[in-house]
Design a protein around this motif. Structure first.
Motif, PDB file in Angstrom:
ATOM      1  N   ASP A  76     -28.715 -59.342  42.790  1.00 32.95           N
ATOM      2  CA  ASP A  76     -28.133 -58.106  43.291  1.00 32.95           C
ATOM      3  C   ASP A  76     -28.087 -57.104  42.146  1.00 32.95           C
ATOM      4  OD1 ASP A  76     -26.646 -56.725  45.619  1.00 32.95           O
ATOM      5  OD2 ASP A  76     -25.332 -56.386  43.898  1.00 32.95           O
ATOM      6  N   ILE A  77     -28.316 -55.842  42.481  1.00 30.26           N
ATOM      7  CA  ILE A  77     -28.207 -54.780  41.485  1.00 30.26           C
ATOM      8  C   ILE A  77     -27.288 -53.687  41.997  1.00 30.26           C
ATOM      9  CG2 ILE A  77     -30.492 -55.231  40.509  1.00 30.26           C
ATOM     10  CD1 ILE A  77     -31.485 -52.699  41.995  1.00 30.26           C
ATOM     11  N   GLU A  78     -26.763 -52.917  41.073  1.00 25.34           N
ATOM     12  CA  GLU A  78     -26.067 -51.672  41.385  1.00 25.34           C
ATOM     13  C   GLU A  78     -26.882 -50.565  40.741  1.00 25.34           C
ATOM     14  OE1 GLU A  78     -23.746 -51.770  43.587  1.00 25.34           O
ATOM     15  OE2 GLU A  78     -23.480 -53.938  43.490  1.00 25.34           O
ATOM     16  N   THR A  79     -26.936 -49.414  41.408  1.00 26.17           N
ATOM     17  CA  THR A  79     -27.797 -48.327  40.963  1.00 26.17           C
ATOM     18  C   THR A  79     -27.063 -46.992  41.014  1.00 26.17           C
ATOM     19  OG1 THR A  79     -28.641 -47.895  43.194  1.00 26.17           O
ATOM     20  CG2 THR A  79     -29.827 -49.543  41.868  1.00 26.17           C
ATOM     21  N   THR A  80     -27.695 -45.960  40.442  1.00 23.00           N
ATOM     22  CA  THR A  80     -27.117 -44.618  40.479  1.00 23.00           C
ATOM     23  C   THR A  80     -27.407 -43.904  41.793  1.00 23.00           C
ATOM     24  OG1 THR A  80     -29.082 -43.670  39.418  1.00 23.00           O
ATOM     25  CG2 THR A  80     -27.259 -44.339  37.967  1.00 23.00           C
ATOM     26  N   ASP A 101     -33.612 -42.852  40.827  1.00 18.09           N
ATOM     27  CA  ASP A 101     -32.356 -43.409  40.359  1.00 18.09           C
ATOM     28  C   ASP A 101     -32.571 -44.583  39.409  1.00 18.09           C
ATOM     29  OD1 ASP A 101     -30.538 -41.644  41.804  1.00 18.09           O
ATOM     30  OD2 ASP A 101     -31.380 -42.571  43.591  1.00 18.09           O
ATOM     31  N   LYS A 102     -31.500 -45.003  38.757  1.00 24.25           N
ATOM     32  CA  LYS A 102     -31.580 -46.035  37.722  1.00 24.25           C
ATOM     33  C   LYS A 102     -30.667 -47.217  38.062  1.00 24.25           C
ATOM     34  CE  LYS A 102     -34.089 -43.342  35.066  1.00 24.25           C
ATOM     35  NZ  LYS A 102     -34.041 -43.072  33.669  1.00 24.25           N
ATOM     36  N   ILE A 103     -30.996 -48.367  37.490  1.00 24.55           N
ATOM     37  CA  ILE A 103     -30.183 -49.580  37.629  1.00 24.55           C
ATOM     38  C   ILE A 103     -29.044 -49.503  36.617  1.00 24.55           C
ATOM     39  CG2 ILE A 103     -30.168 -52.097  37.429  1.00 24.55           C
ATOM     40  CD1 ILE A 103     -33.212 -52.011  38.080  1.00 24.55           C
ATOM     41  N   ILE A 104     -27.814 -49.786  37.088  1.00 26.46           N
ATOM     42  CA  ILE A 104     -26.663 -49.788  36.177  1.00 26.46           C
ATOM     43  C   ILE A 104     -26.029 -51.174  36.024  1.00 26.46           C
ATOM     44  CG2 ILE A 104     -26.131 -47.341  36.398  1.00 26.46           C
ATOM     45  CD1 ILE A 104     -23.989 -48.039  38.465  1.00 26.46           C
ATOM     46  N   GLU A 105     -26.428 -52.125  36.868  1.00 26.25           N
ATOM     47  CA  GLU A 105     -25.920 -53.493  36.729  1.00 26.25           C
ATOM     48  C   GLU A 105     -26.869 -54.455  37.434  1.00 26.25           C
ATOM     49  OE1 GLU A 105     -21.665 -55.723  36.918  1.00 26.25           O
ATOM     50  OE2 GLU A 105     -22.206 -54.596  38.729  1.00 26.25           O
ATOM     51  N   ILE A 107     -28.603 -41.754  32.117  1.00 22.11           N
ATOM     52  CA  ILE A 107     -28.321 -40.564  32.920  1.00 22.11           C
ATOM     53  C   ILE A 107     -26.861 -40.658  33.362  1.00 22.11           C
ATOM     54  CG2 ILE A 107     -30.694 -40.279  33.764  1.00 22.11           C
ATOM     55  CD1 ILE A 107     -29.722 -41.412  36.493  1.00 22.11           C
ATOM     56  N   HIS A 108     -26.325 -39.562  33.850  1.00 19.58           N
ATOM     57  CA  HIS A 108     -24.931 -39.496  34.296  1.00 19.58           C
ATOM     58  C   HIS A 108     -24.737 -40.293  35.589  1.00 19.58           C
ATOM     59  CE1 HIS A 108     -20.935 -37.761  34.750  1.00 19.58           C
ATOM     60  NE2 HIS A 108     -21.239 -37.532  36.011  1.00 19.58           N
ATOM     61  N   ILE A 109     -23.690 -41.090  35.639  1.00 21.03           N
ATOM     62  CA  ILE A 109     -23.295 -41.784  36.873  1.00 21.03           C
ATOM     63  C   ILE A 109     -22.317 -40.869  37.601  1.00 21.03           C
ATOM     64  CG2 ILE A 109     -22.137 -43.799  37.855  1.00 21.03           C
ATOM     65  CD1 ILE A 109     -22.963 -45.338  35.285  1.00 21.03           C
ATOM     66  N   ASN A 168     -19.332 -43.989  33.458  1.00 21.03           N
ATOM     67  CA  ASN A 168     -20.164 -43.660  32.301  1.00 21.03           C
ATOM     68  C   ASN A 168     -19.670 -44.309  31.014  1.00 21.03           C
ATOM     69  OD1 ASN A 168     -22.256 -41.737  33.391  1.00 21.03           O
ATOM     70  ND2 ASN A 168     -20.384 -40.818  34.165  1.00 21.03           N
ATOM     71  N   GLN A 169     -18.379 -44.380  30.849  1.00 22.59           N
ATOM     72  CA  GLN A 169     -17.816 -44.986  29.635  1.00 22.59           C
ATOM     73  C   GLN A 169     -18.138 -46.487  29.566  1.00 22.59           C
ATOM     74  OE1 GLN A 169     -13.640 -44.235  29.133  1.00 22.59           O
ATOM     75  NE2 GLN A 169     -13.611 -45.099  27.066  1.00 22.59           N
ATOM     76  N   MET A 170     -18.126 -47.154  30.710  1.00 24.34           N
ATOM     77  CA  MET A 170     -18.402 -48.596  30.745  1.00 24.34           C
ATOM     78  C   MET A 170     -19.820 -48.925  30.291  1.00 24.34           C
ATOM     79  SD  MET A 170     -16.606 -49.600  34.364  1.00 24.34           S
ATOM     80  CE  MET A 170     -17.188 -51.290  34.379  1.00 24.34           C
ATOM     81  N   VAL A 171     -20.767 -48.022  30.533  1.00 23.05           N
ATOM     82  CA  VAL A 171     -22.169 -48.323  30.232  1.00 23.05           C
ATOM     83  C   VAL A 171     -22.688 -47.669  28.954  1.00 23.05           C
ATOM     84  CG1 VAL A 171     -22.725 -48.725  32.671  1.00 23.05           C
ATOM     85  CG2 VAL A 171     -23.084 -46.442  31.684  1.00 23.05           C
TER      86      VAL A 171
END
Length: 185
Positions: free
Chosen positions: A24-28, A35-39, A62-64, A76-79
């Motif tokens: 599973d992924i999370e994305t922007t 969009d981009k993968i964030i997790e 990129i900005h979430i 954004n701070q988490m990544v």
């Protein structure tokens, strides 16, 4: 006109198996082109049991936006100090290896993985949403949240590893129902 190569996400199959990876992924956002993968979260399953877990937040560079942060809890701070996608690509592909990949609406995840990693995935894959439609054809929706609520599975939180656990529990439940009810795949 810009030509863009599209990478293969693997080969769809329907099988009842005991060894696989849940992804599973999370994305922007919803577009793998923009969009981009964030997790990324992955569970390695052997003999129907979770034997290994992989979870990584990713700096998308990129900005979430606020909607994605509200949905996933990832801000954004988490990544900001997390690795970028290219730094974890080999780890992800090695973790999955040649396993069959299982996910809920998994073509979404695999399109992002294949095209953001720029690799043709050789793996077979299966979609628990398709299995849920076979086992529960009368349901109006077969989203992961609907199935979690119906079957009282581990809560899915729009976080990768939590959604992997829900999907793993769902697949094992659906597999048992398919066997018990002799449902044709």
């Amino acid at each position: 006109m810009v030509y863009r190569k599209y990478y293969q996400r693997g080969r769809y199959v329907k099988k009842l198996i005991d060894d696989y990876c849940v992804l599973d992924i999370e994305t922007t956002g919803l577009s793998w082109q923009k969009d981009k993968i964030i997790e990324i979260g992955i569970l390695k399953i052997r003999n129907q049991k979770i034997v290994e877990r992989y979870s990584q937040l990713i700096n998308p560079q990129i900005h979430i936006n606020a909607f994605i942060t509200q949905l996933t809890g990832i801000d954004n701070q988490m990544v900001q100090d997390m690795p970028c996608l290219s730094n974890i690509q080999n780890d992800v592909l090695q973790f999955i290896g040649q396993d069959i990949i299982i996910g809920h609406n998994v073509t979404f995840d695999l399109n992002f993985i294949a095209n953001r990693f720029q690799v043709n995935l050789p793996n077979e894959y299966m979609d628990t949403m398709q299995f849920a439609r076979k086992v529960y054809p009368a349901l109006p929706h077969h989203r992961l949240t609907d199935m979690v609520e119906l079957l009282n599975l581990s809560t899915n939180e729009h976080r990768s590893l939590a959604d992997c656990i829900s999907t793993y529990e769902l697949y094992e439940h659906l597999k048992n129902q398919i066997i018990e009810q002799n449902i044709s795949l």
